[in-house]
Design an enzyme around this catalytic site. Structure first.
Site, short mmCIF file in Angstrom:
data_model
loop_
_atom_site.label_atom_id
_atom_site.label_comp_id
_atom_site.label_asym_id
_atom_site.label_seq_id
_atom_site.Cartn_x
_atom_site.Cartn_y
_atom_site.Cartn_z
CG ASP A 67 -0.32 -0.59 2.47
OD1 ASP A 67 0.91 -0.51 2.60
OD2 ASP A 67 -1.05 -1.11 3.32
CG ASN A 136 -8.88 -1.46 12.05
OD1 ASN A 136 -8.01 -2.18 11.57
ND2 ASN A 136 -9.27 -0.34 11.45
CG HIS A 138 -5.92 -2.27 8.86
ND1 HIS A 138 -6.02 -0.98 9.33
CD2 HIS A 138 -4.60 -2.57 8.96
CE1 HIS A 138 -4.85 -0.54 9.68
NE2 HIS A 138 -3.95 -1.49 9.48
CD GLU A 143 -8.65 0.98 7.78
OE1 GLU A 143 -8.62 0.05 8.60
OE2 GLU A 143 -8.07 2.06 7.95
#
Ligand code: F6R
Length: 245
Positions: A67, A136, A138, A143
């Site tokens: 990314d 979280n 990801h 996400e």
């Protein structure tokens, strides 16, 4: 999922680095998928050390990073490209033309994402994908959401993700771009082998949900349960919530 728990981060990083160096020895033209973030830094430094001792040869390897922040030039100090340059690329003998990155500064992100998918396919796919995990759940910048994008795409980052990347932008979450380009879930799951690293007690809960929870788009890492060759490399703190059944 194969789970390996190491005594500490140092042993984890050293062991994985030795394994990666050995697979480069057996298959020099390996295609590596790479993550940024705090977690793999020690691994990258260990690979640099092995290279300095003549024990890791990247001369025929190819890399694709997961990314990059949108709107960020490749030489911006907050870019993941600069991060990789500092922590790995400057320490090993990867030919620059074999290093692949999403360009976050392009005018047409959609075309850029397509270009990246085509480049991964042209390289023969990813042999070994290194992943971290967000608290979280990801992976890459996929996400938690009602639906997950299969392929490389433009994502809107959660506030928590921007906060955890603030260190790259003068400690100010507001300066962290609100969007990024990321490989998609299918891009990741097509890697032949995946090693996810998680360290520290802040990761214990998401590791537990990834391993024991249902496969759920609200916990993107849970999709790794579907892959036939995934290893979770954990330190004791990150493994703390995994109790034997
Ligand atoms: C970054 C990436 C992210 C990180 C995750 C964990 O390229 O893919 O999914 O792996 O945000 O970040 P750290 O390691 O900083 O806890």
């Amino acid at each position: 999922m194969k789970i390996t728990v190491f005594d500490n981060e140092r042993v984890l990083a050293r062991t994985l680095a030795v394994q990666i160096a050995a697979s480069l020895g057996q298959r020099p033209a390996t295609v590596l998928g790479l993550a940024t973030g705090r977690t793999p830094i020690r691994l990258y430094h260990e690979l640099g050390t092995l290279h300095a001792h003549g024990q890791a040869d990247f001369s025929r390897a190819t890399t694709f990073n997961l990314d990059e922040f949108a709107g960020v030039e490749r030489d911006h100090p907050g870019s993941y490209r600069v991060f990789m340059q500092e922590h790995l690329f400057s320490r090993v003998n990867l030919p620059p033309e074999n290093v692949h990155f999403l360009d976050g500064a392009v005018a047409d992100p959609e075309a850029e994402c397509e270009r990246y998918e085509t480049a991964i396919a042209a390289a023969g796919g990813i042999d070994l994908q290194i992943l971290g995990i967000g608290t979280n759940g990801h992976i890459g910048f996929n996400e938690p959401a009602r639906a997950l994008e299969p392929r490389t795409h433009l994502v809107t980052l959660k506030a928590s993700t921007r906060r955890s990347n603030a260190g790259l932008f003068h400690g100010d979450p507001e300066q962290v771009p609100s969007q990024a380009l990321s490989m998609g879930m299918a891009t990741i799951l097509h890697a032949r082998r995946i090693v996810l690293i998680a360290t520290g007690k802040s990761k214990a809960r998401c590791v537990e949900r990834m391993v024991k929870g249902p496969i759920d788009t609200r916990m993107p890492a849970s999709f790794l349960q579907l892959h036939r060759d995934v290893e979770l490399a954990l330190d004791r703190a990150a493994a703390a919530a995994l109790r034997p059944e």
